[in-house]
Every structure is written in C-alpha cells, then in structure tokens.
Scaffold this motif. Structure first.
Motif, short mmCIF file in Angstrom:
data_model
loop_
_atom_site.label_atom_id
_atom_site.label_comp_id
_atom_site.label_asym_id
_atom_site.label_seq_id
_atom_site.Cartn_x
_atom_site.Cartn_y
_atom_site.Cartn_z
N UNK A 77 7.09 3.82 -5.96
CA UNK A 77 5.99 2.96 -5.52
C UNK A 77 6.51 1.72 -4.81
N UNK A 78 5.89 1.42 -3.69
CA UNK A 78 6.16 0.22 -2.90
C UNK A 78 5.04 -0.77 -3.15
N UNK A 79 5.38 -2.06 -3.28
CA UNK A 79 4.38 -3.08 -3.55
C UNK A 79 4.42 -4.16 -2.47
N UNK A 80 3.27 -4.83 -2.33
CA UNK A 80 3.21 -6.04 -1.52
C UNK A 80 2.38 -7.05 -2.28
N UNK A 81 3.06 -8.07 -2.80
CA UNK A 81 2.39 -9.15 -3.49
C UNK A 81 2.01 -10.19 -2.45
N UNK A 82 0.71 -10.49 -2.36
CA UNK A 82 0.22 -11.41 -1.34
C UNK A 82 -0.40 -12.62 -2.02
N UNK A 83 0.16 -13.78 -1.75
CA UNK A 83 -0.34 -15.02 -2.34
C UNK A 83 -0.80 -15.98 -1.25
N UNK A 84 -1.60 -16.97 -1.66
CA UNK A 84 -2.11 -17.96 -0.72
C UNK A 84 -2.70 -17.30 0.52
N UNK A 85 -3.56 -16.35 0.29
CA UNK A 85 -4.13 -15.58 1.40
C UNK A 85 -5.01 -16.45 2.28
N UNK A 86 -4.98 -16.14 3.59
CA UNK A 86 -5.74 -16.87 4.58
C UNK A 86 -6.70 -15.92 5.28
N UNK A 87 -7.70 -16.48 5.93
CA UNK A 87 -8.67 -15.66 6.64
C UNK A 87 -7.99 -14.77 7.68
#
Length: 122
Positions: A77-87
C-alpha cells in the motif's frame, strides 16, 4: 496483471487533513517507482509526490512541507498524508507506477494508473 486502487478521498475544509491510500496488487518485487498524481479539470495530470523501492522521495514544490508520501511494502500500500489542505489542492488524485526506480516526478515513465479518488477542499 498489476492493478492500482485508490481510496481515502473526500471533502474537507481548508486547513484540514486527509490520507489517501493506494493498494497495489500484482506488483512484483524489483526496481520501481510509485507516485501520486493529481489532475484539475481541463488541466494536465501532474506528479506531486513519488517514492521508490529504495526509499527515496520526491515532492513538487506545491506540496512540499504539507504532503508526505510513504509505502508499506508488507501491505502493498502507498499512502499520501495531506495536511494544511488548500482550495487549490482540489483535484482528482491518482496513484501510478513506473518500472524505473529513478522516475521521480517525470510523468513520461509512469505506465500504470489507478482510477483516481476525488479530493475537494472548501
């Protein structure tokens, strides 16, 4: 027969976080690079993060410091943790695989894509 299946997309408020997952089946051990791409409506698909079997990582400037790519080889499994998301992160996100360990963010090398998962930031 290699198959990539993404999950974890959804809607989130600006400043929030999401974690995308990509399950890779049929991917035999060897030298490869895995990446996350995203595509905005009417625009080209672009690579934003990549990692290879040796643990090297690449990030596009637009996500550096906010997104983290990781690969759990045991789970495939590959992951992408995304924080402080913007429009402006609103897009369809795709998992991709390249049979070249130094593919990095070079779209040319990626020959297999999943169907994508939508991320909407408002």
């Amino acid at each position: 027969h290699v198959q990539l299946v993404e999950s974890g997309g959804g809607s989130v408020e600006a400043g929030g976080s999401l974690r995308l997952s990509c399950t890779a089946s049929g991917l035999t051990s060897g030298t490869y690079c895995m990446a996350w791409f995203r595509q905005l409506p009417g625009k080209e698909r672009e690579a934003i993060a990549a990692t290879n079997s040796g643990g090297k990582v690449w990030y596009a400037d637009s996500v550096k410091g906010r997104f983290t790519i990781s690969n759990d080889n045991a789970k495939g499994t590959l992951y992408l943790e995304m924080n402080n998301l913007k429009a402006e992160d609103t897009a369809m996100y795709f998992c991709a695989a390249a049979p070249y360990s130094l593919a990095g963010l070079a779209k040319y090398y990626y020959t297999l894509y999943g169907r994508g998962t939508q991320v909407t930031v408002s």
